[in-house]
Design a protein around this motif. Structure first.
Motif, mmCIF file in Angstrom:
data_model
loop_
_atom_site.group_PDB
_atom_site.id
_atom_site.type_symbol
_atom_site.label_atom_id
_atom_site.label_comp_id
_atom_site.label_asym_id
_atom_site.label_seq_id
_atom_site.Cartn_x
_atom_site.Cartn_y
_atom_site.Cartn_z
ATOM 1 N N HIS A 69 0.828 -1.216 0.000
ATOM 2 C CA HIS A 69 0.000 0.000 0.000
ATOM 3 C C HIS A 69 0.859 1.261 0.000
ATOM 4 O O HIS A 69 0.469 2.279 -0.527
ATOM 5 C CB HIS A 69 -0.941 0.026 1.221
ATOM 6 C CG HIS A 69 -2.109 -0.894 1.053
ATOM 7 N ND1 HIS A 69 -3.070 -1.069 2.017
ATOM 8 C CD2 HIS A 69 -2.469 -1.722 0.036
ATOM 9 C CE1 HIS A 69 -3.969 -1.945 1.591
ATOM 10 N NE2 HIS A 69 -3.615 -2.361 0.395
ATOM 11 N N LYS A 70 2.043 1.186 0.625
ATOM 12 C CA LYS A 70 2.950 2.347 0.591
ATOM 13 C C LYS A 70 3.864 2.200 -0.611
ATOM 14 O O LYS A 70 4.355 1.097 -0.883
ATOM 15 C CB LYS A 70 3.826 2.364 1.854
ATOM 16 C CG LYS A 70 3.120 2.925 3.064
ATOM 17 C CD LYS A 70 4.127 3.145 4.184
ATOM 18 C CE LYS A 70 3.388 3.359 5.482
ATOM 19 N NZ LYS A 70 4.196 3.065 6.655
ATOM 20 N N ALA A 71 4.127 3.328 -1.269
ATOM 21 C CA ALA A 71 4.943 3.272 -2.496
ATOM 22 C C ALA A 71 6.400 2.897 -2.217
ATOM 23 O O ALA A 71 7.078 2.302 -3.057
ATOM 24 C CB ALA A 71 4.882 4.611 -3.205
ATOM 25 N N THR A 72 6.891 3.210 -1.021
ATOM 26 C CA THR A 72 8.305 2.940 -0.713
ATOM 27 C C THR A 72 8.610 1.443 -0.853
ATOM 28 O O THR A 72 7.835 0.597 -0.413
ATOM 29 C CB THR A 72 8.624 3.308 0.758
ATOM 30 O OG1 THR A 72 7.715 4.276 1.192
ATOM 31 C CG2 THR A 72 10.059 3.718 0.940
ATOM 32 N N MET A 81 5.128 -9.073 -5.753
ATOM 33 C CA MET A 81 5.894 -7.866 -5.405
ATOM 34 C C MET A 81 6.134 -6.966 -6.621
ATOM 35 O O MET A 81 5.976 -7.385 -7.754
ATOM 36 C CB MET A 81 7.179 -8.250 -4.682
ATOM 37 C CG MET A 81 6.838 -8.732 -3.262
ATOM 38 S SD MET A 81 8.210 -9.458 -2.372
ATOM 39 C CE MET A 81 9.217 -8.035 -2.057
ATOM 40 N N ARG A 82 6.504 -5.701 -6.327
ATOM 41 C CA ARG A 82 6.565 -4.678 -7.368
ATOM 42 C C ARG A 82 7.997 -4.484 -7.882
ATOM 43 O O ARG A 82 8.944 -4.991 -7.287
ATOM 44 C CB ARG A 82 6.027 -3.367 -6.790
ATOM 45 C CG ARG A 82 4.646 -3.537 -6.160
ATOM 46 C CD ARG A 82 4.337 -2.448 -5.169
ATOM 47 N NE ARG A 82 5.337 -2.367 -4.109
ATOM 48 C CZ ARG A 82 5.379 -1.413 -3.189
ATOM 49 N NH1 ARG A 82 4.472 -0.475 -3.186
ATOM 50 N NH2 ARG A 82 6.327 -1.413 -2.260
ATOM 51 N N LEU A 142 18.976 -4.752 7.093
ATOM 52 C CA LEU A 142 18.954 -4.703 5.636
ATOM 53 C C LEU A 142 19.036 -3.245 5.173
ATOM 54 O O LEU A 142 18.732 -2.331 5.946
ATOM 55 C CB LEU A 142 17.650 -5.328 5.119
ATOM 56 C CG LEU A 142 17.400 -6.792 5.505
ATOM 57 C CD1 LEU A 142 16.005 -7.223 5.066
ATOM 58 C CD2 LEU A 142 18.449 -7.712 4.895
ATOM 59 N N ALA A 143 19.399 -3.070 3.906
ATOM 60 C CA ALA A 143 19.514 -1.702 3.372
ATOM 61 C C ALA A 143 18.135 -1.022 3.324
ATOM 62 O O ALA A 143 18.013 0.171 3.597
ATOM 63 C CB ALA A 143 20.122 -1.747 1.980
ATOM 64 N N GLU A 144 17.090 -1.794 2.967
ATOM 65 C CA GLU A 144 15.738 -1.222 2.908
ATOM 66 C C GLU A 144 15.218 -0.988 4.320
ATOM 67 O O GLU A 144 15.387 -1.847 5.189
ATOM 68 C CB GLU A 144 14.767 -2.185 2.193
ATOM 69 C CG GLU A 144 15.011 -2.342 0.717
ATOM 70 C CD GLU A 144 16.259 -3.135 0.397
ATOM 71 O OE1 GLU A 144 16.750 -3.848 1.292
ATOM 72 O OE2 GLU A 144 16.755 -3.020 -0.733
ATOM 73 N N LYS A 145 14.540 0.127 4.523
ATOM 74 C CA LYS A 145 14.010 0.428 5.859
ATOM 75 C C LYS A 145 12.789 -0.432 6.173
ATOM 76 O O LYS A 145 12.471 -0.684 7.320
ATOM 77 C CB LYS A 145 13.614 1.904 5.945
ATOM 78 C CG LYS A 145 14.817 2.819 5.962
ATOM 79 C CD LYS A 145 14.541 4.107 6.720
ATOM 80 C CE LYS A 145 15.807 4.811 7.134
ATOM 81 N NZ LYS A 145 16.756 5.013 6.041
ATOM 82 N N ARG A 146 12.091 -0.858 5.116
ATOM 83 C CA ARG A 146 10.893 -1.693 5.318
ATOM 84 C C ARG A 146 11.243 -3.123 4.914
ATOM 85 O O ARG A 146 11.810 -3.357 3.835
ATOM 86 C CB ARG A 146 9.726 -1.171 4.487
ATOM 87 C CG ARG A 146 9.385 0.288 4.772
ATOM 88 C CD ARG A 146 8.292 0.777 3.829
ATOM 89 N NE ARG A 146 7.054 0.083 4.043
ATOM 90 C CZ ARG A 146 6.272 -0.390 3.064
ATOM 91 N NH1 ARG A 146 6.607 -0.229 1.796
ATOM 92 N NH2 ARG A 146 5.157 -1.020 3.342
ATOM 93 N N ALA A 147 10.882 -4.086 5.780
ATOM 94 C CA ALA A 147 11.260 -5.475 5.475
ATOM 95 C C ALA A 147 10.200 -6.442 5.975
ATOM 96 O O ALA A 147 9.560 -6.227 7.011
ATOM 97 C CB ALA A 147 12.597 -5.794 6.113
ATOM 98 N N LEU A 148 10.025 -7.507 5.201
ATOM 99 C CA LEU A 148 9.129 -8.610 5.569
ATOM 100 C C LEU A 148 9.968 -9.881 5.537
ATOM 101 O O LEU A 148 10.622 -10.165 4.530
ATOM 102 C CB LEU A 148 7.978 -8.698 4.552
ATOM 103 C CG LEU A 148 7.110 -9.948 4.586
ATOM 104 C CD1 LEU A 148 6.376 -10.081 5.924
ATOM 105 C CD2 LEU A 148 6.079 -9.908 3.434
#
Ligand SMILES: C[S@@+](CC[C@H](N)C(=O)[O-])C[C@H]1O[C@@H](n2cnc3c(N)ncnc32)[C@H](O)[C@@H]1O
Length: 281
Positions: free
Chosen positions: A30-33, A107-108, A153-159
């Protein structure tokens, strides 16, 4: 390492786990990031339900087949069903996606996938399957050591999906340790840990110890039983604990599990959703 997921692909536990994963990915999208998805125990990514292993157990007949046989599918299972339909264009169910392939399809372009598998043959199949997707990196490490090797991880958002085979006696302890190490290094990471439910007794220590992990801000537990957990039929159901579940996940899962129970085990099935660690106000 004797466990081969091909014997179990598409069974009730896979359907439950993969639908929870689908909902997690969709909510995070839902968030573009961009966000990163890490599969610590990835498997081979794609399963042939007509293959020898799946034929020997027929577990998918009481799992994914029952779901796909429904004439209509509600919105909260639509994207999962679409991925499976795309793998089976002739409409007859034969190929079933493992968690890495499901994630890859959902995933995008801006997102990143990190897949890890220890078994050398499975690793080769995984590499072959994803060789053309530049969003994906593939590792061949002990999944239990990844937190220290890769986080933060480098990405701030992670699953993160932790989906161990539970063939060793210390798997619950390893899950607790991995959850601790990951959330210590990335407190806001969404971490989903799958576990089998055979006897309820087996889980008491896990529930207690998971609530003691100080680095987890909030933790949701979801379970789906096919039949009572006190009998000797083997895998009676499965559960997931999810650290930092996205807002709205709980509501989505109520609808999803209610639906799944009716499809997979209308008479004996049961589900539950509980906060093991409630968000501090
Ligand atoms: C339950 S299967 C994974 C299924 C996959 N996540 C899915 O949903 O499609 C567990 C996988 O973990 C692998 N495995 C076993 N021990 C491992 C370890 N210590 N580190 C990483 N992978 C391991 C097995 O070879 C197996 O492919």
């Amino acid at each position: 390492m004797n466990y081969r997921h091909a014997f179990h692909a598409g069974n009730h536990a896979d359907v439950f786990k993969h639908l929870v994963l689908t909902n997690l990915i969709n909510l995070m999208s839902h968030k573009a990031t961009a966000f990163a998805y890490l599969d610590t125990h990835a498997g081979v990514g794609l399963y042939d339900l007509y293959g020898n292993e799946a034929k020997r157990t027929g577990e998918w007949l009481t799992g994914i087949k029952l779901l796909l046989d429904q004439p209509n599918h509600p919105a909260f299972v639509a994207s999962y069903v679409e991925v499976i339909h795309a793998l089976n264009p002739q409409q007859q169910l034969r190929y079933y996606p493992g968690s890495p392939l499901l994630a890859q399809r959902l995933m995008r372009s801006q997102d990143k996938l990190i897949l890890n598998e220890l078994h050398p043959q499975d690793l080769q199949l995984l590499k072959q399957l994803f060789k053309e997707d530049h969003r994906i990196s593939i590792h061949n490490q002990n999944g239990w050591l990844l937190a220290k090797a890769l986080f933060p991880l480098a990405e701030k958002r992670a699953l993160i999906l932790i989906d161990s085979p539970f063939e060793k006696t210390d798997d619950f302890a390893q899950c607790l340790n991995a959850l601790t190490e990951i959330t210590k290094r990335m407190r806001q990471a969404v971490v989903a840990v799958w576990y089998p439910i055979k006897k309820k007794e087996d889980l008491k220590g896990f529930y207690l110890n998971v609530t003691r992990i100080k680095s987890i801000p909030k933790l949701l537990k979801v379970e789906m039983l096919m039949q009572a957990a006190d009998n000797n039929l083997g895998l009676n159901g499965s559960g997931m604990v999810i650290a930092n579940p996205p807002w709205k996940l709980e509501v989505e899962l109520v609808n999803l599990l209610n639906y799944l129970k009716q499809i997979l085990a209308p008479n004996t099935g049961k589900y539950s959703i509980d906060w093991l660690i409630a968000e501090k106000s």
